[in-house]
Design a protein around this motif. Structure first.
Motif, PDB file in Angstrom:
ATOM      1  N   ARG A 125       6.499  -6.541 -12.052  1.00  0.00           N
ATOM      2  CA  ARG A 125       6.007  -5.215 -12.445  1.00  0.00           C
ATOM      3  C   ARG A 125       4.942  -4.781 -11.441  1.00  0.00           C
ATOM      4  NH1 ARG A 125       9.343  -6.245 -15.632  1.00  0.00           N
ATOM      5  NH2 ARG A 125       9.449  -5.896 -17.883  1.00  0.00           N
ATOM      6  N   VAL A 126       4.867  -3.479 -11.237  1.00  0.00           N
ATOM      7  CA  VAL A 126       3.716  -2.893 -10.547  1.00  0.00           C
ATOM      8  C   VAL A 126       2.951  -2.098 -11.599  1.00  0.00           C
ATOM      9  CG1 VAL A 126       2.937  -1.307  -8.756  1.00  0.00           C
ATOM     10  CG2 VAL A 126       4.888  -2.798  -8.329  1.00  0.00           C
ATOM     11  N   VAL A 127       1.654  -2.353 -11.694  1.00  0.00           N
ATOM     12  CA  VAL A 127       0.839  -1.808 -12.774  1.00  0.00           C
ATOM     13  C   VAL A 127      -0.170  -0.802 -12.221  1.00  0.00           C
ATOM     14  CG1 VAL A 127      -0.711  -2.354 -14.686  1.00  0.00           C
ATOM     15  CG2 VAL A 127       1.074  -3.986 -14.011  1.00  0.00           C
ATOM     16  N   ALA A 128      -0.249   0.349 -12.848  1.00  0.00           N
ATOM     17  CA  ALA A 128      -1.242   1.367 -12.490  1.00  0.00           C
ATOM     18  C   ALA A 128      -2.411   1.279 -13.456  1.00  0.00           C
ATOM     19  CB  ALA A 128      -0.613   2.759 -12.547  1.00  0.00           C
ATOM     20  N   ILE A 129      -3.632   1.524 -12.952  1.00  0.00           N
ATOM     21  CA  ILE A 129      -4.804   1.422 -13.826  1.00  0.00           C
ATOM     22  C   ILE A 129      -5.122   2.732 -14.542  1.00  0.00           C
ATOM     23  CG2 ILE A 129      -5.848  -0.445 -12.508  1.00  0.00           C
ATOM     24  CD1 ILE A 129      -7.772   1.666 -11.327  1.00  0.00           C
ATOM     25  N   GLY A 130      -4.318   3.764 -14.312  1.00  0.00           N
ATOM     26  CA  GLY A 130      -4.519   5.040 -14.978  1.00  0.00           C
ATOM     27  C   GLY A 130      -3.351   5.964 -14.695  1.00  0.00           C
ATOM     28  N   ARG A 131      -3.340   7.111 -15.371  1.00  0.00           N
ATOM     29  CA  ARG A 131      -2.205   8.022 -15.239  1.00  0.00           C
ATOM     30  C   ARG A 131      -2.089   8.618 -13.846  1.00  0.00           C
ATOM     31  NH1 ARG A 131      -3.415  12.002 -20.019  1.00  0.00           N
ATOM     32  NH2 ARG A 131      -5.506  11.580 -19.212  1.00  0.00           N
ATOM     33  N   GLY A 132      -3.229   8.914 -13.218  1.00  0.00           N
ATOM     34  CA  GLY A 132      -3.191   9.451 -11.867  1.00  0.00           C
ATOM     35  C   GLY A 132      -2.575   8.474 -10.889  1.00  0.00           C
ATOM     36  N   VAL A 133      -2.950   7.203 -11.020  1.00  0.00           N
ATOM     37  CA  VAL A 133      -2.372   6.169 -10.164  1.00  0.00           C
ATOM     38  C   VAL A 133      -0.885   6.017 -10.451  1.00  0.00           C
ATOM     39  CG1 VAL A 133      -2.454   3.715  -9.536  1.00  0.00           C
ATOM     40  CG2 VAL A 133      -4.577   4.944  -9.994  1.00  0.00           C
ATOM     41  N   GLU A 134      -0.502   6.081 -11.715  1.00  0.00           N
ATOM     42  CA  GLU A 134       0.913   5.954 -12.069  1.00  0.00           C
ATOM     43  C   GLU A 134       1.736   7.064 -11.408  1.00  0.00           C
ATOM     44  OE1 GLU A 134       3.739   5.507 -16.016  1.00  0.00           O
ATOM     45  OE2 GLU A 134       1.933   6.742 -16.123  1.00  0.00           O
ATOM     46  N   ARG A 135       1.247   8.295 -11.475  1.00  0.00           N
ATOM     47  CA  ARG A 135       1.982   9.412 -10.865  1.00  0.00           C
ATOM     48  C   ARG A 135       2.151   9.188  -9.366  1.00  0.00           C
ATOM     49  NH1 ARG A 135      -1.208  12.360 -14.695  1.00  0.00           N
ATOM     50  NH2 ARG A 135      -2.859  12.710 -13.164  1.00  0.00           N
ATOM     51  N   ARG A 136       1.088   8.745  -8.719  1.00  0.00           N
ATOM     52  CA  ARG A 136       1.153   8.535  -7.266  1.00  0.00           C
ATOM     53  C   ARG A 136       2.052   7.350  -6.926  1.00  0.00           C
ATOM     54  NH1 ARG A 136       2.266   9.101  -2.991  1.00  0.00           N
ATOM     55  NH2 ARG A 136       1.011   9.231  -1.094  1.00  0.00           N
ATOM     56  N   LEU A 137       2.017   6.308  -7.743  1.00  0.00           N
ATOM     57  CA  LEU A 137       2.860   5.136  -7.512  1.00  0.00           C
ATOM     58  C   LEU A 137       4.337   5.476  -7.638  1.00  0.00           C
ATOM     59  CD1 LEU A 137       1.239   2.004  -9.202  1.00  0.00           C
ATOM     60  CD2 LEU A 137       1.977   2.243  -6.831  1.00  0.00           C
ATOM     61  N   ILE A 138       4.672   6.292  -8.612  1.00  0.00           N
ATOM     62  CA  ILE A 138       6.079   6.680  -8.788  1.00  0.00           C
ATOM     63  C   ILE A 138       6.559   7.435  -7.546  1.00  0.00           C
ATOM     64  CG2 ILE A 138       7.629   8.161 -10.107  1.00  0.00           C
ATOM     65  CD1 ILE A 138       5.973   7.385 -12.607  1.00  0.00           C
ATOM     66  N   GLU A 139       5.744   8.345  -7.036  1.00  0.00           N
ATOM     67  CA  GLU A 139       6.102   9.063  -5.803  1.00  0.00           C
ATOM     68  C   GLU A 139       6.294   8.087  -4.646  1.00  0.00           C
ATOM     69  OE1 GLU A 139       2.962  11.778  -5.086  1.00  0.00           O
ATOM     70  OE2 GLU A 139       3.380  13.038  -6.843  1.00  0.00           O
ATOM     71  N   HIS A 140       5.385   7.125  -4.537  1.00  0.00           N
ATOM     72  CA  HIS A 140       5.456   6.146  -3.448  1.00  0.00           C
ATOM     73  C   HIS A 140       6.701   5.275  -3.588  1.00  0.00           C
ATOM     74  CE1 HIS A 140       4.166   3.618  -0.232  1.00  0.00           C
ATOM     75  NE2 HIS A 140       3.882   2.580  -0.998  1.00  0.00           N
ATOM     76  N   ALA A 141       6.999   4.838  -4.808  1.00  0.00           N
ATOM     77  CA  ALA A 141       8.170   3.991  -5.047  1.00  0.00           C
ATOM     78  C   ALA A 141       9.460   4.712  -4.676  1.00  0.00           C
ATOM     79  CB  ALA A 141       8.208   3.555  -6.514  1.00  0.00           C
ATOM     80  N   VAL A 142       9.520   6.000  -4.993  1.00  0.00           N
ATOM     81  CA  VAL A 142      10.699   6.794  -4.623  1.00  0.00           C
ATOM     82  C   VAL A 142      10.820   6.882  -3.108  1.00  0.00           C
ATOM     83  CG1 VAL A 142      11.706   9.109  -4.665  1.00  0.00           C
ATOM     84  CG2 VAL A 142      10.764   8.121  -6.763  1.00  0.00           C
ATOM     85  N   SER A 143       9.706   7.102  -2.423  1.00  0.00           N
ATOM     86  CA  SER A 143       9.743   7.277  -0.966  1.00  0.00           C
ATOM     87  C   SER A 143      10.148   6.003  -0.240  1.00  0.00           C
ATOM     88  CB  SER A 143       8.389   7.764  -0.452  1.00  0.00           C
ATOM     89  OG  SER A 143       7.411   6.741  -0.531  1.00  0.00           O
ATOM     90  N   ILE A 144       9.779   4.827  -0.789  1.00  0.00           N
ATOM     91  CA  ILE A 144      10.136   3.560  -0.130  1.00  0.00           C
ATOM     92  C   ILE A 144      11.357   2.901  -0.769  1.00  0.00           C
ATOM     93  CG2 ILE A 144       7.755   3.143   0.631  1.00  0.00           C
ATOM     94  CD1 ILE A 144       7.498   1.087  -1.635  1.00  0.00           C
ATOM     95  N   ARG A 145      11.891   3.542  -1.827  1.00  0.00           N
ATOM     96  CA  ARG A 145      13.076   3.055  -2.540  1.00  0.00           C
ATOM     97  C   ARG A 145      12.857   1.691  -3.192  1.00  0.00           C
ATOM     98  NH1 ARG A 145      17.880   4.688   1.803  1.00  0.00           N
ATOM     99  NH2 ARG A 145      17.362   6.915   1.886  1.00  0.00           N
ATOM    100  N   SER A 146      11.679   1.527  -3.773  1.00  0.00           N
ATOM    101  CA  SER A 146      11.395   0.297  -4.508  1.00  0.00           C
ATOM    102  C   SER A 146      12.054   0.337  -5.882  1.00  0.00           C
ATOM    103  CB  SER A 146       9.883   0.114  -4.678  1.00  0.00           C
ATOM    104  OG  SER A 146       9.596  -0.961  -5.551  1.00  0.00           O
ATOM    105  N   ARG A 147      12.537  -0.812  -6.332  1.00  0.00           N
ATOM    106  CA  ARG A 147      13.219  -0.911  -7.625  1.00  0.00           C
ATOM    107  C   ARG A 147      12.331  -1.505  -8.718  1.00  0.00           C
ATOM    108  NH1 ARG A 147      16.551  -3.054  -3.802  1.00  0.00           N
ATOM    109  NH2 ARG A 147      16.035  -5.159  -4.519  1.00  0.00           N
ATOM    110  N   THR A 148      11.135  -1.924  -8.385  1.00  0.00           N
ATOM    111  CA  THR A 148      10.284  -2.599  -9.363  1.00  0.00           C
ATOM    112  C   THR A 148       9.760  -1.618 -10.413  1.00  0.00           C
ATOM    113  OG1 THR A 148       9.597  -4.177  -7.686  1.00  0.00           O
ATOM    114  CG2 THR A 148       8.234  -4.030  -9.657  1.00  0.00           C
ATOM    115  N   PRO A 149       9.868  -1.965 -11.702  1.00  0.00           N
ATOM    116  CA  PRO A 149       9.360  -1.071 -12.753  1.00  0.00           C
ATOM    117  C   PRO A 149       7.850  -0.850 -12.615  1.00  0.00           C
ATOM    118  CG  PRO A 149      10.778  -2.770 -13.685  1.00  0.00           C
ATOM    119  CD  PRO A 149      10.535  -3.157 -12.269  1.00  0.00           C
TER     120      PRO A 149
END
Length: 355
Positions: free
Chosen positions: A130-154
């Motif tokens: 798992r990749v864990v965000a410490i808040g909603r702002g981080v979660e939003r940015r992480l999802i964008e980053h995961a899409v851009s690098i095509r990461s599959r980790t939840p």
């Protein structure tokens, strides 16, 4: 459960303090918890961990020690879950076979902007359960980053929290001239230069800055040049942050970005209104016009005018009350439980996949 946190060091910073507090709560809940640092650097989080007798193991001589992978394997071999924090610990620990998660502590890092990091980033993220965000702002940015690098980790969120010490601290607004406090490393990200320039526009106020870093000499020179030596102080690293906050009127932040502004949550827990930037991560912690005031543009003029509005007596009283109420969302007990739920989910999924 045997929980091992892996982090670069315990010198200074919100992530380091979070690791110490999660470890403290884990041990209090009866778990076997330890911390592994890549490099053994002195600092207040390390001193607090030592005072609380949290086991600390050292994996290397520096963050670039080539022995780190083999030593990390040995130091985490008995772990039920490995919880990794920060870069480059994220890369060094990626190949560990133990069930593991990585927590992202910021809405931004330089790797996100560089195309040459896309493949190593995907490789690293995809080695975690798992990749864990410490808040909603981080979660939003992480999802964008995961899409851009095509990461599959939840990606999941387990919100950061505030040490119990802050909720038990008593605070009364100081009388006389307004006393502002800023807390954070003396780096470009925190933009303390802007806070100092804002003080030049607030002739009745004082500003203390707690923290240390590479810009200390430059900031001290700025203070001298602006003729603010009697009103702006660089305190260096301070161990007793709850005690420190009790003596001030409000917390001032001029950060470029935040993952979860731990110090803003801590200030609110002792009843201190917050003035800071309307950036992702920070605006998750401070409710504009309820527990503090947020500015859209970080200039000395905007910062100074926002401070003056926050200090208006009727508004100030309402913000102070709102700060205490808002901070109750951020207990460390709740943060530990949220992280523990992630641990349990990872172990259950791993167990199911082996049947």
């Amino acid at each position: 459960m045997r929980i091992v946190h892996v982090i670069n060091a315990l010198a200074t910073g919100g992530a380091e303090r979070m690791v110490v507090e999660l470890s403290t709560h884990g041990i209090a809940q009866g778990h076997d918890v330890g911390i592994v640092v890549l490099a053994d650097l002195d600092g207040i989080p390390r001193a607090i961990a030592k005072d609380r007798q949290i086991p600390i193991s050292v994996a290397g001589a520096s963050l670039k020690d080539p022995r780190l992978p083999s030593r990390l394997r040995k130091l985490t071999a008995d772990a039920d879950i490995v919880h990794v924090h920060l870069f480059p610990a994220m890369y060094w620990a990626a190949t560990l076979r133990s069930p593991k998660i990585f927590t992202e502590h910021s809405t931004h890092n330089r790797r996100m902007d560089r195309a040459r990091f896309r493949l190593p980033e995907r490789w690293a993220y995809d080695h975690y359960d798992r990749v864990v965000a410490i808040g909603r702002g981080v979660e939003r940015r992480l999802i964008e980053h995961a899409v851009s690098i095509r990461s599959r980790t939840p990606i999941v969120t387990a919100q950061n929290g505030v040490s119990d010490d802050f909720f038990s601290a008593t605070w009364n607004a100081p009388e006389g001239r307004p006393r502002l406090i800023s807390v954070g490393s003396l780096t470009d990200v925190k933009q303390h230069r802007i806070a100092i320039d804002a003080l030049a526009l607030l002739p009745r106020a004082t500003l203390d800055i707690a923290g240390d870093g590479p810009l200390r000499d430059e900031l001290q020179s700025q203070i001298e040049t602006r003729g603010l030596r009697d009103r702006v102080q660089l305190l260096g690293n301070v161990k007793d942050i709850p005690g420190l906050l009790r003596g001030f009127s409000l917390l001032l932040s001029t950060s470029k970005f935040e993952g979860f502004s731990l110090v803003a949550a801590e200030a609110q827990a002792v009843g201190l209104p917050v003035v800071g930037p309307a950036v992702e991560g920070f605006d998750d912690v401070v409710i504009d016009h309820e527990s503090g005031l947020l500015f859209d543009t970080t200039t000395p003029e905007t910062v100074a005018s926002t401070v003056l509005r926050a200090l208006e007596p009727e508004r100030y009283a309402a913000l102070a009350a709102g700060a205490v109420a808002n901070a109750r969302r951020f207990t460390m007990a709740a943060s530990f439980e949220a992280n523990f739920a992630v641990y349990t989910s990872v172990l259950e999924r791993r167990s199911a996949s082996t049947k």
